[in-house]
Design a protein around this motif. Structure first.
Motif, PDB file in Angstrom:
ATOM      1  N   SER A  87       0.814  -1.240  -0.106  1.00  0.00           N
ATOM      2  CA  SER A  87       0.126   0.351   0.099  1.00  0.00           C
ATOM      3  C   SER A  87       1.160   1.294  -0.037  1.00  0.00           C
ATOM      4  O   SER A  87       1.529   0.478   0.445  1.00  0.00           O
ATOM      5  CB  SER A  87      -0.612  -0.311   1.733  1.00  0.00           C
ATOM      6  OG  SER A  87      -0.304   0.592   2.225  1.00  0.00           O
ATOM      7  N   GLY A  88       0.315   2.185  -0.360  1.00  0.00           N
ATOM      8  CA  GLY A  88       1.217   3.684  -0.037  1.00  0.00           C
ATOM      9  C   GLY A  88       2.101   3.788   1.085  1.00  0.00           C
ATOM     10  O   GLY A  88       2.640   3.920   1.535  1.00  0.00           O
ATOM     11  N   THR A  89       0.794   3.458   2.492  1.00  0.00           N
ATOM     12  CA  THR A  89       1.057   3.522   3.661  1.00  0.00           C
ATOM     13  C   THR A  89       2.508   3.011   4.492  1.00  0.00           C
ATOM     14  O   THR A  89       3.114   3.090   4.945  1.00  0.00           O
ATOM     15  CB  THR A  89       0.080   3.443   4.390  1.00  0.00           C
ATOM     16  OG1 THR A  89      -1.333   3.901   4.094  1.00  0.00           O
ATOM     17  CG2 THR A  89       0.350   3.614   5.867  1.00  0.00           C
ATOM     18  N   CYS A  96      -3.223  12.600   5.272  1.00  0.00           N
ATOM     19  CA  CYS A  96      -3.908  12.024   6.241  1.00  0.00           C
ATOM     20  C   CYS A  96      -2.781  10.873   7.167  1.00  0.00           C
ATOM     21  O   CYS A  96      -1.286  10.958   7.150  1.00  0.00           O
ATOM     22  CB  CYS A  96      -4.522  10.898   4.504  1.00  0.00           C
ATOM     23  SG  CYS A  96      -2.651  10.653   4.029  1.00  0.00           S
ATOM     24  N   ASP A 100       5.650  12.580  -0.304  1.00  0.00           N
ATOM     25  CA  ASP A 100       4.257  11.510  -0.254  1.00  0.00           C
ATOM     26  C   ASP A 100       3.700  12.152  -1.349  1.00  0.00           C
ATOM     27  O   ASP A 100       3.169  13.029  -1.349  1.00  0.00           O
ATOM     28  CB  ASP A 100       3.800  11.710   0.803  1.00  0.00           C
ATOM     29  CG  ASP A 100       2.244  10.892   1.288  1.00  0.00           C
ATOM     30  OD1 ASP A 100       2.171  10.553   0.185  1.00  0.00           O
ATOM     31  OD2 ASP A 100       1.857  10.772   2.130  1.00  0.00           O
ATOM     32  N   ALA A 122       2.046  10.032  -2.786  1.00  0.00           N
ATOM     33  CA  ALA A 122       0.581   9.077  -3.261  1.00  0.00           C
ATOM     34  C   ALA A 122      -0.917   9.140  -3.884  1.00  0.00           C
ATOM     35  O   ALA A 122      -1.102   8.446  -4.401  1.00  0.00           O
ATOM     36  CB  ALA A 122       0.328   8.404  -2.165  1.00  0.00           C
ATOM     37  N   VAL A 123      -0.527  10.658  -3.545  1.00  0.00           N
ATOM     38  CA  VAL A 123      -1.990  11.534  -5.267  1.00  0.00           C
ATOM     39  C   VAL A 123      -1.906  11.950  -6.039  1.00  0.00           C
ATOM     40  O   VAL A 123      -2.498  12.906  -7.089  1.00  0.00           O
ATOM     41  CB  VAL A 123      -2.900  12.312  -4.116  1.00  0.00           C
ATOM     42  CG1 VAL A 123      -3.229  12.181  -2.468  1.00  0.00           C
ATOM     43  CG2 VAL A 123      -1.915  13.392  -3.902  1.00  0.00           C
ATOM     44  N   SER A 138       0.147   5.108  -4.207  1.00  0.00           N
ATOM     45  CA  SER A 138      -0.767   4.413  -3.780  1.00  0.00           C
ATOM     46  C   SER A 138      -1.617   3.654  -5.259  1.00  0.00           C
ATOM     47  O   SER A 138      -2.054   4.710  -5.411  1.00  0.00           O
ATOM     48  CB  SER A 138      -1.452   5.144  -2.745  1.00  0.00           C
ATOM     49  OG  SER A 138      -3.284   4.375  -2.794  1.00  0.00           O
ATOM     50  N   LYS A 153      -7.203   6.602  -5.996  1.00  0.00           N
ATOM     51  CA  LYS A 153      -5.806   7.467  -6.506  1.00  0.00           C
ATOM     52  C   LYS A 153      -6.414   7.239  -7.874  1.00  0.00           C
ATOM     53  O   LYS A 153      -6.867   6.866  -8.862  1.00  0.00           O
ATOM     54  CB  LYS A 153      -5.668   6.819  -5.866  1.00  0.00           C
ATOM     55  CG  LYS A 153      -5.038   6.932  -4.295  1.00  0.00           C
ATOM     56  CD  LYS A 153      -4.440   7.982  -3.764  1.00  0.00           C
ATOM     57  CE  LYS A 153      -5.035   8.642  -2.382  1.00  0.00           C
ATOM     58  NZ  LYS A 153      -3.894   8.113  -1.244  1.00  0.00           N
TER      59      LYS A 153
HETATM   60  C1  LIG Z   1      -4.239   7.644  -0.365  1.00  0.00           C
HETATM   61  C2  LIG Z   1      -2.748   8.779   0.470  1.00  0.00           C
HETATM   62  C3  LIG Z   1      -1.711   7.489   1.138  1.00  0.00           C
HETATM   63  C4  LIG Z   1      -1.650   5.847   1.437  1.00  0.00           C
HETATM   64  O1  LIG Z   1      -1.965   5.389   0.369  1.00  0.00           O
HETATM   65  P1  LIG Z   1      -2.288   4.081   1.114  1.00  0.00           P
HETATM   66  O2  LIG Z   1      -2.126   3.188  -0.203  1.00  0.00           O
HETATM   67  O3  LIG Z   1      -3.983   4.153   1.296  1.00  0.00           O
HETATM   68  O4  LIG Z   1      -2.261   3.220   1.693  1.00  0.00           O
HETATM   69  C5  LIG Z   1      -0.786   7.868   1.676  1.00  0.00           C
HETATM   70  N1  LIG Z   1      -0.330   9.664   1.861  1.00  0.00           N
HETATM   71  C6  LIG Z   1      -1.382  10.056   0.916  1.00  0.00           C
HETATM   72  C7  LIG Z   1      -0.933  11.593   0.664  1.00  0.00           C
HETATM   73  C8  LIG Z   1      -2.213   9.824   0.286  1.00  0.00           C
HETATM   74  O5  LIG Z   1      -3.369  10.115  -0.100  1.00  0.00           O
END
Ligand SMILES: *Cc1c(COP(=O)(O)O)cnc(C)c1O
Length: 378
Positions: free
Chosen positions: A62-64, A89, A160, A162-163, A184, A189
């Motif tokens: 996952s992104g986390t 988040c 980060d 992720a988005v 992510s 996303k």
């Molecule tokens: C969605 C998100 C994450 C985590 O991604 P997951 O795949 O849901 O674990 C981390 N940081 C930001 C800014 C996000 O929007």
């Protein structure tokens, strides 16, 4: 009665259902019965790596998980501090706490809502080991300033992103500004998929190698030989094949998101500049994962949209250090005025690529009608 426009659409993958079923059949019945970290994951990683010009891309759970893997690969742990945004988040703070380090919350810019580099600098102590900015909603963080700060203070920079997959600032893709970045692939996303997944992207091959070991129990090449203490954060073969297939359509979907945002911002530029504030216009350093307004009467606008069958969403109702889960890890009585201001005003509108032009117009009309009734038109 007109059709509802949900904020989270239920039909994101409807066009690709046939492909998903075929892959399920193919991978599910293949002789090798390989469901994680096989050739399809490797191909997907290579596709992302080459398209970005990265040294390595490592797909993970996952992104986390990706954030945690990078922090561990950087050797960040107990006694260390990582400067993170106060608005965003949970993983921004939880990934740092998970490795035993301390998140230090910096305030944001009140309009762009990304972390304010001046406040980041003020909060750097001699225990700081890294800066972890996040791209927010549709806007990339001020990476040029943050790269400078990280160099000046000899800190690692974990982006980060992720988005922000697909966003580019000054010619450098989101994810490649720091020592490492993350993506992510969770459903909502921009390059989401029907399940959990993420990736670490890096220009540092050594860091990539360590992350690769960490995601699979610290194994290097041989099974059951553990060079370091790792975890299970592996990637699914069906999802890898599905994402590889869907990658070709990703630029067009991003472009559609950007075009919807351009239209919204153009329509909303005529509103009173305080009661309803759209994000700044433009495409440079932008990602359009989520289109967020800042609205004085946020809850009223939310109800108004709901009464017209339009879904909206509040990202995020409270700054991280004021949330019960993270407050014990933040300075008592601390204030993050811009993050607090943003959490009171923020409202996200639907922006997924398969919204029709008439649906997009209907959403913009609803916002403008609210402003007109409220006397907020110029
Ligand atoms: C969605 C998100 C994450 C985590 O991604 P997951 O795949 O849901 O674990 C981390 N940081 C930001 C800014 C996000 O929007």
């Amino acid at each position: 009665m007109r059709a509802e426009i949900p904020f989270f659409p239920p039909d994101l993958f409807a066009d690709d259902r046939k492909v998903m079923l075929e892959l399920l059949q193919e991978i599910g019945t293949a002789r090798e019965q390989k469901f994680i970290l096989g050739t399809r994951t490797a191909d997907f990683e290579e596709l992302l790596r080459d398209s970005l010009g990265a040294a390595d891309v490592v797909a993970c759970g996952s992104g986390t998980a990706a954030l945690g893997l990078v922090l561990r690969a950087m050797g960040i742990g107990s006694g260390d501090e990582v400067v993170v945004p106060a608005f965003g988040c949970a993983p921004l703070a939880s990934s740092v706490l998970e490795v035993g380090a301390k998140p230090v919350f910096a305030d944001i810019d009140p309009h762009t809502m990304v972390v304010d580099p001046d406040d980041v600098e003020r909060r750097i102590t001699d225990r700081a080991k890294a800066i972890m900015p996040a791209h927010m909603f549709s806007i990339m963080a001020d990476m040029p300033r943050l790269v400078e700060l990280a160099a000046q203070h000899k800190l690692r920079l974990l982006e980060d992103s992720a988005v922000a997959q697909g966003a580019v600032l000054r010619g450098t893709p989101a994810g490649l500004w720091g020592n490492a970045g993350v993506f992510s692939f969770v459903q909502v996303k921009s390059f989401g998929m029907p399940g959990e997944g993420g990736a670490v992207v890096t220009g540092d091959p050594e860091l990539g190698r360590t992350v690769r070991m960490l995601r699979n129990h610290g194994q290097n090449r041989r099974r059951f030989v553990y060079d370091i203490v790792g975890t299970n954060s592996r990637f699914d073969e069906i999802q890898a094949a599905f994402q590889t297939y869907r990658f070709a359509g990703f630029p067009a979907r991003l472009e559609r998101r950007a075009a919807i945002a351009d239209y919204y911002t153009e329509r909303f530029s005529r509103l009173n500049g305080r009661a309803i504030v759209p994000p700044p216009p433009g495409r440079e350093g932008r990602c359009y994962y989520v289109y967020c307004l800042q609205v004085e009467k946020r809850d009223e606008l939310r109800d108004h949209l709901a009464s017209r069958g339009i879904g909206s969403h509040v990202y995020y109702p409270q700054p991280l250090p004021l949330q019960a889960g993270f407050a014990p890890h933040a300075p008592a009585g601390g204030r993050w005025p811009n993050a607090e201001y943003a959490s009171r005003r923020i409202l996200a509108l639907p922006i997924y690529p398969h919204l029709s032009d008439s649906e997009v117009a209907r959403i913009a009309d609803a916002v403008c009608d609210f402003a007109r009734e409220d006397g907020a038109l110029r």
